[in-house]
Design an enzyme around this catalytic site. Structure first.
Site, PDB file in Angstrom:
ATOM      1  CB  CYS A   2      33.146  34.013  46.386  1.00 11.08           C
ATOM      2  SG  CYS A   2      31.894  35.004  45.600  1.00 11.08           S
ATOM      3  NE  ARG A  27      39.109  34.257  48.164  1.00 11.17           N
ATOM      4  CZ  ARG A  27      39.885  33.776  47.205  1.00 11.17           C
ATOM      5  NH1 ARG A  27      41.145  33.530  47.450  1.00 11.17           N
ATOM      6  NH2 ARG A  27      39.408  33.517  46.000  1.00 11.17           N
ATOM      7  CD1 TRP A  75      33.690  41.557  47.120  1.00  6.42           C
ATOM      8  CD2 TRP A  75      33.274  41.197  44.954  1.00  6.42           C
ATOM      9  NE1 TRP A  75      34.045  42.688  46.426  1.00  6.42           N
ATOM     10  CE2 TRP A  75      33.801  42.504  45.098  1.00  6.42           C
ATOM     11  CE3 TRP A  75      32.946  40.756  43.674  1.00  6.42           C
ATOM     12  CZ2 TRP A  75      34.012  43.357  44.024  1.00  6.42           C
ATOM     13  CZ3 TRP A  75      33.149  41.605  42.600  1.00  6.42           C
ATOM     14  CH2 TRP A  75      33.682  42.890  42.783  1.00  6.42           C
ATOM     15  CG  ASN A 101      35.352  32.252  43.780  1.00  6.01           C
ATOM     16  OD1 ASN A 101      34.936  33.257  43.229  1.00  6.01           O
ATOM     17  ND2 ASN A 101      36.617  32.102  44.120  1.00  6.01           N
ATOM     18  N   GLY A 102      32.940  32.429  41.295  1.00  3.45           N
ATOM     19  CA  GLY A 102      33.080  32.576  39.843  1.00  3.45           C
ATOM     20  C   GLY A 102      31.810  33.150  39.265  1.00  3.45           C
ATOM     21  CD  GLU A 481      51.561  50.168  43.975  1.00  2.00           C
ATOM     22  OE1 GLU A 481      50.869  50.127  42.957  1.00  2.00           O
ATOM     23  OE2 GLU A 481      51.320  49.482  44.980  1.00  2.00           O
ATOM     24  CE  LYS A 485      48.917  49.956  47.420  1.00  2.00           C
ATOM     25  NZ  LYS A 485      49.249  48.787  46.686  1.00  2.00           N
ATOM     26  CD  GLU A 488      44.895  49.702  46.821  1.00  2.00           C
ATOM     27  OE1 GLU A 488      44.153  48.879  46.284  1.00  2.00           O
ATOM     28  OE2 GLU A 488      46.134  49.594  46.847  1.00  2.00           O
ATOM     29  CG  HIS A 504      50.979  69.123  28.060  1.00  2.00           C
ATOM     30  ND1 HIS A 504      51.252  70.022  27.058  1.00  2.00           N
ATOM     31  CD2 HIS A 504      52.173  68.603  28.434  1.00  2.00           C
ATOM     32  CE1 HIS A 504      52.554  70.032  26.812  1.00  2.00           C
ATOM     33  NE2 HIS A 504      53.141  69.184  27.639  1.00  2.00           N
ATOM     34  CE  LYS A 603      46.273  40.410  48.547  1.00  2.00           C
ATOM     35  NZ  LYS A 603      47.072  41.650  48.386  1.00  2.00           N
TER      36      LYS A 603
HETATM   37  C1  F6R Z   1      46.328  47.166  44.726  1.00  2.00           C
HETATM   38  C2  F6R Z   1      46.204  45.764  44.397  1.00  2.00           C
HETATM   39  C3  F6R Z   1      45.579  45.412  43.107  1.00  2.00           C
HETATM   40  C4  F6R Z   1      46.251  44.159  42.505  1.00  2.00           C
HETATM   41  C5  F6R Z   1      45.500  43.713  41.257  1.00  2.00           C
HETATM   42  C6  F6R Z   1      46.140  42.492  40.633  1.00  2.00           C
HETATM   43  O1  F6R Z   1      46.913  47.346  45.966  1.00  2.00           O
HETATM   44  O2  F6R Z   1      46.557  44.912  45.162  1.00  2.00           O
HETATM   45  O3  F6R Z   1      45.621  46.466  42.206  1.00  2.00           O
HETATM   46  O4  F6R Z   1      47.578  44.467  42.224  1.00  2.00           O
HETATM   47  O5  F6R Z   1      44.176  43.419  41.567  1.00  2.00           O
HETATM   48  O6  F6R Z   1      46.109  41.410  41.498  1.00  2.00           O
HETATM   49  P1  F6R Z   1      47.088  40.196  41.303  1.00  2.00           P
HETATM   50  O7  F6R Z   1      48.475  40.692  41.511  1.00  2.00           O
HETATM   51  O8  F6R Z   1      46.677  39.189  42.320  1.00  2.00           O
HETATM   52  O9  F6R Z   1      46.893  39.703  39.896  1.00  2.00           O
END
Ligand code: F6R
Length: 608
Positions: A2, A27, A75, A101-102, A481, A485, A488, A504, A603
């Site tokens: 949110c 976000r 959200w 938010n929360g 990673e 990437k 997602e 394995h 985000k």
């Molecule tokens: C993937 C991504 C997420 C964040 C994770 C932690 O591209 O961005 O996996 O890395 O949600 O977020 P932060 O770094 O804000 O704690």
């Protein structure tokens, strides 16, 4: 998650709120709404879906007059995305409007009690409980009501509250959810983060937990839970407004990928002086470092993947055992921690609920906390003993790129700093390592020049159903990673495997045409990874190898080769990750995905 924006001033509030909310879209959200104080009453407009639906409904906000209001992007957590579940929520009499938010963890028992006292609920949200609680506790003084509400609710919250009895002020509070106050000229703001209000002001208060704020046109006052006024330090944000704008790029993600050389340079330059690493930001002495007998690295998602690199790097350079854990597991695993442990917490947003709670758990058990954070004044930064900021600037795309890269270089700086203090590096090794770190921005820039090659490869594979990433040691860490990437943002199933582990079990999934992205950058394990590439190729996989220039991989092992510049072996993850980011971006683009706002993702993950 949110997003909240609030405004009081001389201008029409609704268009400002909608513009601010548009800056928080990154976000992640599924509905939006605003509440405006207009004609001595609170007027509400809300809509499921994109902000554009609300903008259309309100003629970009112009249809609602009034110079004070609160806005929200939701959200969904409690109740599906719908008009009625959208915020703001109003109390039964319509006197209070609330954005939140929360998560209110005890909302069910509160709802039951309020229902017994005659309150009627129209939404499925936890937030509606807060609106009714305000009504229930209000005896003519809004601050008293606020104190009673926050004493009663459990969980996390950033709240903005309008009350129709107060035509010239609104109030806000936060606990374990982000909220900042923006200080303008005859106008003041609240927001979930600075990007929402950067256009209007750079002067900010960062609120601590349970600090309550009263915003009027001409001033802002902050109070503690005992209703005593407190003096806050004013911070001035030095981000360029354009940092939070797309600046001609189709997506923030590509802009942020391209910003990596600068972000890395901005992060390392202030910390390398006269050929030495200077970490003025932290108070760890040489003696403290010698006393560390174990390091935990705790983070989520991509930040956790930085931690996996960190484990290899710190163990190799400092010979201190490192355990890396995802925060959501760490906090519930009854971790064995003592005062000689250092816990390194990594987070771009500084607000990730799991990471923040893991940090608190480690602190409670006596560990010293060093955090690597991108957002100044965030909850994780505030709760840490020491903070090293990554100077990546605002990261808007949900999929992290430049924050990941800056977190990596901070890990290198920490490892080399500690290794030097521990006497684990000769002075020439130390000097060479530092110059290799300083060379990274130019090498990343060089990789970015060959974008077309990755675009071409993406055009060959964007229809794949499943893609595997393999590597050993640091290459494995980067595979994690690369795989995240890709999945997602492109929604293609993908898995990362330690190259030696594939046989394995997982190798049974390799069939004719399966794409395997194999990272073979490390010298020591190069031949072994090449053997693993041959194994999958023998089972008719298509292999895309990532290796350093001047390395040969035979046709028996690979179909396509992506080359990265040579660098100190430990630093290669900073380079090998870049083509994987580009590949994911182009695959997602060819598939027509919403790259900056992938489905279901947020985000800043401020709920558990
Ligand atoms: C993937 C991504 C997420 C964040 C994770 C932690 O591209 O961005 O996996 O890395 O949600 O977020 P932060 O770094 O804000 O704690």
């Amino acid at each position: 998650m949110c997003g909240i924006v609030g405004y009081i001033g001389e201008q029409q509030a609704a268009p400002i709120l909608l513009d601010g909310l548009s800056k928080l879209e990154y976000r992640g959200y599924d509905s939006a709404g605003i509440a405006i104080f207009n004609n001595n009453q609170i007027e509400i407009a809300k809509a499921k879906g994109r902000l554009s639906v609300l903008a259309e409904k309100t003629d970009n906000g112009n249809a609602i007059k009034g110079t004070m209001g609160i806005g929200h992007t939701r959200w969904a957590t409690h109740g599906e995305p719908s008009d009625v579940n959208s915020h703001p929520h109003i109390s039964m009499s319509g006197r209070f409007a609330v954005v939140h938010n929360g998560i209110i963890e005890n909302y069910a028992s509160l709802k039951k009690k309020l229902t017994e006292r005659g309150f009627e609920f129209i939404s499925e949200t936890d937030t509606e409980v807060i609106a009714h609680l305000f009504e229930y506790y209000y005896k003519g003084d809004i601050m008293d009501a606020m104190i009673r509400v926050i004493n009663r609710v459990e969980g996390s919250y950033a709240l903005g509250v309008l009350c129709s009895d107060y035509p010239d002020q609104f109030i806000a509070v936060r606990k374990a959810s982000p909220l900042i106050v923006g200080l303008g000229e005859k106008e003041n703001f609240i927001a979930s983060d600075v990007t929402a209000i950067l256009k209007h002001t750079r002067d900010i208060y960062y609120l601590d937990d349970n600090e309550m704020v009263v915003l009027k046109k001409d001033g802002v006052k902050v109070y503690n839970k005992d209703k005593e006024e407190i003096t806050k330090e004013k911070f001035t944000v030095d981000w360029d407004v354009s940092a939070a704008e797309k600046g001609g790029y189709e997506h923030f993600m590509m802009k942020e990928i391209e910003e990596q050389p600068k972000a890395i340079r901005d992060t390392i330059s202030p910390r390398i002086k006269d050929g030495k690493i200077v970490l003025d930001d932290i108070s760890l002495t040489a003696e403290d470092i010698k006393n560390i007998n174990k390091i935990y690295i705790v983070a989520c998602g991509s930040a956790y993947h930085v931690g996996v690199v960190g484990k290899y790097v710190i163990e190799k350079m400092c010979r201190i055992p490192v355990e890396v854990q995802v925060a959501s597991e760490f906090r519930y695993c009854n971790p064995i921690i003592n005062k000689n442990n250092l816990v390194i917490v990594i987070s771009q947003s500084g607000e990730t609920a799991d990471t923040l709670e893991a940090l608190k758990e480690a602190k409670k058990r006596g560990a010293r906390i060093l955090s690597i954070v991108n957002v100044v004044g965030s909850s994780i930064a505030n709760a840490s003993d020491d903070v090293i900021y990554t100077w990546a600037g605002p990261e808007i795309a949900v999929a992290t790129t430049k924050a990941y890269s800056t977190q990596l270089v901070v890990i290198y700086l920490i490892a080399a700093y500690m290794a030097e203090k521990l006497g684990m590096l000769t002075s020439s090794e130390y000097t060479d390592f530092i110059s290799e770190i300083e060379a990274l921005p130019d090498k990343v820039a060089k990789i970015l020049e060959s974008k077309e090659e990755l675009q071409y490869l993406a055009s060959k594979f964007f229809n794949c159903h499943s893609i595997f990433f393999i590597g050993r040691n640091l290459d494995y860490a980067v595979s994690l990673e690369g795989s995240l990437k890709l999945k997602e943002i492109s929604y293609i199933h993908s898995e990362a495997y330690a190259a030696g582990e594939l046989k394995h079990g997982t190798i049974s999934l390799i069939e004719d045409g399966t794409l395997v992205v194999a990272l073979a950058t490390g010298k020591e394990l190069f031949d072994k990874t090449v053997s693993n590439m041959e194994e999958v190729k023998a089972r008719h996989a298509v292999v895309m190898g990532v290796t350093t220039e001047n390395r040969e991989i035979s046709e028996k092992a690979v179909d396509y080769i992506i080359e990265i510049p040579e660098a100190h072996e430990i630093l290669l993850p900073s380079l090998s990750v870049v083509p994987l980011q580009l590949f994911s971006y182009y695959v997602a683009s060819l598939k027509g995905c919403d790259i900056d706002k992938p489905r279901n993702l947020a985000k800043s993950v401020t709920v558990e």
